[in-house]
Design a protein around this motif. Sequence first.
Motif, PDB file in Angstrom:
ATOM      1  N   ASP A   1      11.194  42.265  -4.481  1.00  0.00           N
ATOM      2  CA  ASP A   1      10.187  41.747  -5.410  1.00  0.00           C
ATOM      3  C   ASP A   1      10.026  40.230  -5.279  1.00  0.00           C
ATOM      4  OD1 ASP A   1      10.992  44.284  -6.172  1.00  0.00           O
ATOM      5  OD2 ASP A   1      10.649  43.928  -8.309  1.00  0.00           O
TER       6      ASP A   1
ATOM      7  N   THR B   1       4.864  43.307   0.937  1.00  0.00           N
ATOM      8  CA  THR B   1       6.128  43.865   0.452  1.00  0.00           C
ATOM      9  C   THR B   1       6.016  45.370   0.232  1.00  0.00           C
ATOM     10  OG1 THR B   1       6.773  41.773  -0.577  1.00  0.00           O
ATOM     11  CG2 THR B   1       7.849  43.774  -1.385  1.00  0.00           C
TER      12      THR B   1
ATOM     13  N   GLN C   1       4.978  36.981  -4.997  1.00  0.00           N
ATOM     14  CA  GLN C   1       4.592  38.258  -5.576  1.00  0.00           C
ATOM     15  C   GLN C   1       3.774  38.069  -6.852  1.00  0.00           C
ATOM     16  OE1 GLN C   1       5.182  40.291  -2.842  1.00  0.00           O
ATOM     17  NE2 GLN C   1       5.420  41.752  -4.475  1.00  0.00           N
TER      18      GLN C   1
END
Length: 409
Positions: free
Chosen positions: A371, A53, A6
């Motif tokens: 996350d 995501t 991420q």
Amino acid sequence: MPAPGQQAPAPSSVDSLPTADFFGFESLLSEREQRKLEELREFLAAEIAPFATEWWNNAEFPAHILPRLAALELSAPAQRGYSHLFAGLVIAEMTRVDTSIATFFLVHHDLFVESLYGFGSEEQKARLLDDAASLRTTGAFALTEPEHGSDVAGGMETRARRVSGGAETPDDGGDYWVLNGAKRWIGNGTFCDYMLVWARDEADGAIRGFIVDANLPGVSRSRIEHKIALRTVQNADIVFRDVRVAEADRFAGIGSFEDTNELLRGSRIMVAWQAVGQQLAAFDVARQHAVERQQFGRPLAKFQLIQQQLVTMLGNAVASMGMMVRIAQLQQEGAAGMAQVALAKSYTSARMRETVAMGRSMLGGNGIVTDYRMAKIFADAEAIYTYEGSFEINTLIVGRAVTGVSAIV
């Protein structure tokens, strides 16, 4: 190659460490295939990884990426002259970055498009294949029913009745079929243009396949909500009420459920490759976390138990990958039997479940929020463990093969 995270990784030695392909199975690919796999990786890193995501969290399918995905020209790789090993690694690599996109690709290309190649008439291929292979149209595979999953072969309730000689459909000479029934868990089902629908012929009880325009009168579709896995995939409940399908849209190459085994065997192989990809992803994320995360004044990677878990995860991934490489070789020889495929799917999915659980644990509290990617990997694994034959059903298929006695029915 570590899967993108991420956030931009902090400086570390991770990039110079061995990949999860610890035994170098990719070296078995031709140079052309290795270059194409690297092209796919670049696409996934740029077009999928930064957004996957968010799509998953919002349960949104990114239809806008389809033209760019089609431009890779990876539809039904074996039909394009690539090896079965390459085809499997394509699915593994897609899964490594986003299981949902890999599942879309698998449903559309390895089930719908391959069905056209394998069972479509020349007219059907000429009419549908080019658009489907280029993702100008999308397809689904409608087999599972609300009350029938593992037993759908014998329990299928969706019915097809042939009507001939009428004037209701003059464009097809009055020869058509009427479908009634329901399907569930149909990937791509909410937005697909066509679906391959399986139904029982009322006349003789045989299983037939039909190419159904998803916008025909009598077809209703609704998205399955509240999933905890593959949230980007648009699974649907589909109901057919007196849906008229032209005889020209019946799959002439399908005469019984046994004919579907060719398709299901191939898709089961690809789901086993997904189990490999999940483990590669879990290892990538867990190792990067272990190297970069500081606890008690030193990296997690310096703790013995963390190293042991990473090595177990790696061993599971390599063993699973090795099994799938052999399955690909058997496919290339036309010798991959259903029992061998069932063992591969059950074994790799069991190792996957263990691997992603270790990875989730290693991230502690961060392992339960998307996350940090691991939570998504962990959740998506549950779908792979179940679909294309649950662990239990695949185990019993192998048990029947090695004992000569069926414990299923």
